[in-house]
Design a protein around this motif. Structure first.
Motif, PDB file in Angstrom:
ATOM      1  N   ARG A   1       0.841  -1.204   0.000  1.00 25.15           N
ATOM      2  CA  ARG A   1       0.000   0.000   0.000  1.00 25.15           C
ATOM      3  C   ARG A   1       0.873   1.250   0.000  1.00 25.15           C
ATOM      4  O   ARG A   1       0.624   2.192  -0.776  1.00 25.15           O
ATOM      5  CB  ARG A   1      -0.933   0.002   1.208  1.00 25.15           C
TER       6      ARG A   1
ATOM      7  N   LEU B   1       2.278   1.782  -3.402  1.00 25.70           N
ATOM      8  CA  LEU B   1       1.298   2.312  -4.350  1.00 25.70           C
ATOM      9  C   LEU B   1       1.062   3.804  -4.133  1.00 25.70           C
ATOM     10  O   LEU B   1       0.913   4.564  -5.093  1.00 25.70           O
ATOM     11  CB  LEU B   1      -0.017   1.536  -4.214  1.00 25.70           C
TER      12      LEU B   1
ATOM     13  N   VAL C   1      -5.873  -0.264 -10.825  1.00 25.38           N
ATOM     14  CA  VAL C   1      -4.614  -1.008 -10.741  1.00 25.38           C
ATOM     15  C   VAL C   1      -4.844  -2.338 -11.445  1.00 25.38           C
ATOM     16  O   VAL C   1      -5.721  -3.113 -11.043  1.00 25.38           O
ATOM     17  CB  VAL C   1      -4.195  -1.240  -9.276  1.00 25.38           C
TER      18      VAL C   1
ATOM     19  N   THR D   1      -4.458  -2.607  -2.944  1.00 21.83           N
ATOM     20  CA  THR D   1      -5.249  -1.742  -3.830  1.00 21.83           C
ATOM     21  C   THR D   1      -6.599  -1.423  -3.200  1.00 21.83           C
ATOM     22  O   THR D   1      -7.032  -0.268  -3.136  1.00 21.83           O
ATOM     23  CB  THR D   1      -5.449  -2.436  -5.195  1.00 21.83           C
TER      24      THR D   1
ATOM     25  N   TRP E   1      -9.235  -2.769  -8.561  1.00 18.85           N
ATOM     26  CA  TRP E   1      -8.393  -3.869  -9.038  1.00 18.85           C
ATOM     27  C   TRP E   1      -8.969  -4.516 -10.295  1.00 18.85           C
ATOM     28  O   TRP E   1     -10.185  -4.594 -10.470  1.00 18.85           O
ATOM     29  CB  TRP E   1      -8.309  -4.918  -7.941  1.00 18.85           C
TER      30      TRP E   1
END
Length: 635
Positions: free
Chosen positions: A124, A127, A138, A155, A162
């Motif tokens: 996380r 990201l 993503v 995500t 996702w």
């Protein structure tokens, strides 16, 4: 031949007492027969789905809005509530085993819930450094490995969206999907193993990335070799950080799944956080009977909705088994061996694997802990049901389920309170008002009709991506019956609530006015030891009779000689009808299937009627596109 409806298993009083659904009924103060429970769940949907939230103590803010408002397809659920899927999946004892990973080479890894949380926190944070925020997409081109699950949960924790494809998809098929959603980050592997072979995907990944101008970064999950200019997995997860969970509105997009894409551009189907959490809690706990003491294994790839269903085992506290590789390497019994070795209590697979195991004479052993077995993907014939009880385990509860990517669950399935009968799905699932409609659009019992859903379910798509006015969504499900979801399957609902699925309604065999689902045909043909697979196509159109063509793939050492042809014709005449004797029986080296194992009946029919292969089927969405060359237009 096994008689449809033959009793194979009945729940003992102890099974009923200990079932998760029985405990739920006691908590509700609604003891009684399953059919009564189902009726309440569809007659009182607001009360039923509220009880799911409360019974499982869902992590989130319940809000003060209505539980359900609006009609299909514009239904809204739990207005004012907030929730996060990842927060609910990663609850509980951090020392509990969360994931077991196995691959076909025998490699094994495990993660506790605490270790999963730590990895999710790291990814996380990575990201966030790449600029991913709530609502960003993503994408992942990745096999069924722990990194896929970790990347998804990270995500979801951000409220980002996702979407995944497995690395056996060809570049055009992946591009068709991912260009529609404009992802900010792409997770990818440089290669994968399958059937004892290695496949390099570096060029494919570069191809895909080049067609996605929205990408801020590609993250390479290590497999064999690095991908040039990609962020490494280790770099992404380099910052140790506790995971956080951004709660989002109930219908906020969680993931984007896709229709098969074999006949056109795949539909990007969007499901919401709240709908999936509630549906999977219900389905996995009450229908699969899963809980914290269970080890849950379903054979799937990241490109099939069953992966999304499998990882839902974390929601009910089960240990999930992720498997990467071929189901039949080094031999047909590969998945049965993993089930035995890992002490799996619930094993699920596609119906074709069960039939293949039966035909190969597999005798699974060491399944002492197995108490549930799931089958989906296509109808399981009565002979497949009977084989489970004669050769696998006599006291296992076999659950044949039918549903789909559209709702990421089953509409009809099994429940521990009901017996198992050959070829019969025991019940309509809680909260799913499934009906069978005749040609006049009236509900019927004991007759084959269109499978429709007449009241909304929370895991129905919140939308299709890039479908701002909902036109594509409406045309997919509601064009035939306004306000009623038409799923596209033939179903017969029995007087006791049991169901039989007969295949897709758009590939029905209609001979001389006698309609028949293709599954009935396959049941007869594939019972022959000489036949390993088959495909039947009716070329009739616009009310005119056409030719009925049977394609067969034969077992090794078998030839399609006149005695075999005669036996096939005679048996079909006797067990189906004289109208369903094929005009021609043709041997082919393989039956075309999607990557998730479904037979391509509609695309092949188009090819036979003269549509070029390139227009009739998307070969990149197929497991074996080379076999299409053996299906020629009829003269």
């Amino acid at each position: 031949m096994v008689e449809e409806g033959a009793l194979l298993w009945e729940p003992t009083p102890e099974v009923i007492r200990s079932a998760k659904i029985t405990r739920f009924q006691e908590w509700l103060g609604r003891p009684g027969a399953y059919q009564d429970m189902w009726q309440w769940s569809v007659d009182s949907p607001a009360e039923f789905w509220t009880s799911i939230w409360e019974y499982f103590e869902v992590a989130g803010e319940r809000g003060d809005g209505p539980v359900i408002s609006g009609e299909m397809p514009a239904t809204r659920w739990f207005d004012g509530s907030t929730i996060n899927y990842a927060e609910n999946a990663l609850r509980g004892d951090p020392a509990r085993l969360g994931v077991i990973f196995r691959d076909e080479a025998g490699n094994r890894r495990t993660y506790t819930v605490g270790e999963l949380r730590a990895e999710v926190g790291r990814v996380r944070a990575g990201l966030v450094r790449l600029g991913v925020t709530k609502g960003d997409r993503v994408a992942a081109y990745i096999p069924n490995i722990p990194e896929a699950l970790i990347a998804f949960l990270a995500t979801a924790s951000l409220g980002a969206i996702w979407s995944s494809c497995s690395p056996d998809f060809g570049a055009p098929s992946v591009i068709d999907r991912f260009t529609q959603i404009e992802p900010k980050v792409l997770f990818a592997v440089d290669g994968y193993h399958y059937g004892g072979k290695s496949f390099d995907r570096r060029d494919v990944v570069q191809d895909i990335a080049a067609r996605l101008p929205s990408l801020a970064a590609t993250v390479c999950v290590p497999y064999q070799n690095p991908i040039e200019s990609a962020v490494t997995w280790d770099d992404l997860r380099s910052e140790e950080k506790e995971p956080e969970f951004d709660r989002v509105p109930f219908g906020h997009p969680l993931w984007i799944l896709y229709s098969s894409g074999t006949t056109g551009l795949p539909k990007p189907i969007v499901h919401g956080h709240g709908g999936i959490v509630l549906e999977h809690l219900k389905a996995l706990s009450f229908h699969q009977d899963l809980g914290p003491d269970d080890v849950f294994f379903w054979y799937t790839t990241t490109g099939w909705m069953m992966w999304n269903f499998l990882i839902g085992g974390l929601l009910v506290g089960s240990t999930v088994v992720l498997y990467d590789g071929s189901a039949a390497h080094p031999a047909t019994d590969a998945l049965w061996n993993v089930t035995a070795e890992e002490g799996v209590t619930y094993f699920g697979t596609g119906a074709p694997y069960i039939v293949a195991s039966m035909k190969a004479g597999v005798k699974p052993h060491g399944l002492d802990k197995l108490r549930g077995l799931g089958s989906t993907g296509s109808p399981l014939p009565p002979e497949g049901f009977a084989w489970i009880y004669s050769d696998v385990k006599p006291d296992v509860q076999l659950g044949s389920f039918s549903g789909g990517t559209d709702v990421c669950t089953g509409f009809v399935g099994a429940v521990p309170l009901l017996p198992i009968r050959a070829g019969v799905i025991p019940c309509r699932c809680l909260g799913a008002r499934v009906e069978s409609y005749n040609p006049e659009g009236d509900p019927v019992i004991g007759e084959v009709g269109e499978l429709v859903v007449t009241h909304p379910m929370p895991s129905m798509p919140v939308m299709f991506w890039n479908d701002p006015d909902g036109t594509r969504y409406h045309e997919s499900y509601f064009a035939d019956y306004p306000g009623i979801w038409r799923h596209g399957d033939w179903i017969k609902i029995l007087p006791d609530g049991g169901c039989v699925i007969y295949g897709r309604s758009d590939s029905t065999l209609n001979r001389g006015g006698v309609r028949m689902g293709t599954s009935e045909f396959y049941r007869v043909v594939e019972r022959f030891d000489e036949v390993s697979d088959s495909l039947v196509i009716d070329t009739g159109q616009l009310g005119q009779d056409g030719r009925l063509l049977l394609y067969v793939t034969l077992t090794t050492g078998t030839t399609l000689d006149e005695p075999l042809v005669t036996r096939l014709r005679t048996t079909l005449r006797k067990e189906l009808s004289p109208r369903h004797v094929p005009d021609e029986i043709i041997e082919v080296p393989g039956i075309p299937r999607t990557l998730s194992g479904k037979k391509l009946e509609v695309p092949v029919r188009k090819i036979l009627l003269g549509v070029p292969i390139a227009k009739a089927a998307n070969t990149d969405a197929m497991a074996n596109p080379e076999v299409l060359d053996h299906f020629r237009p009829i003269p």
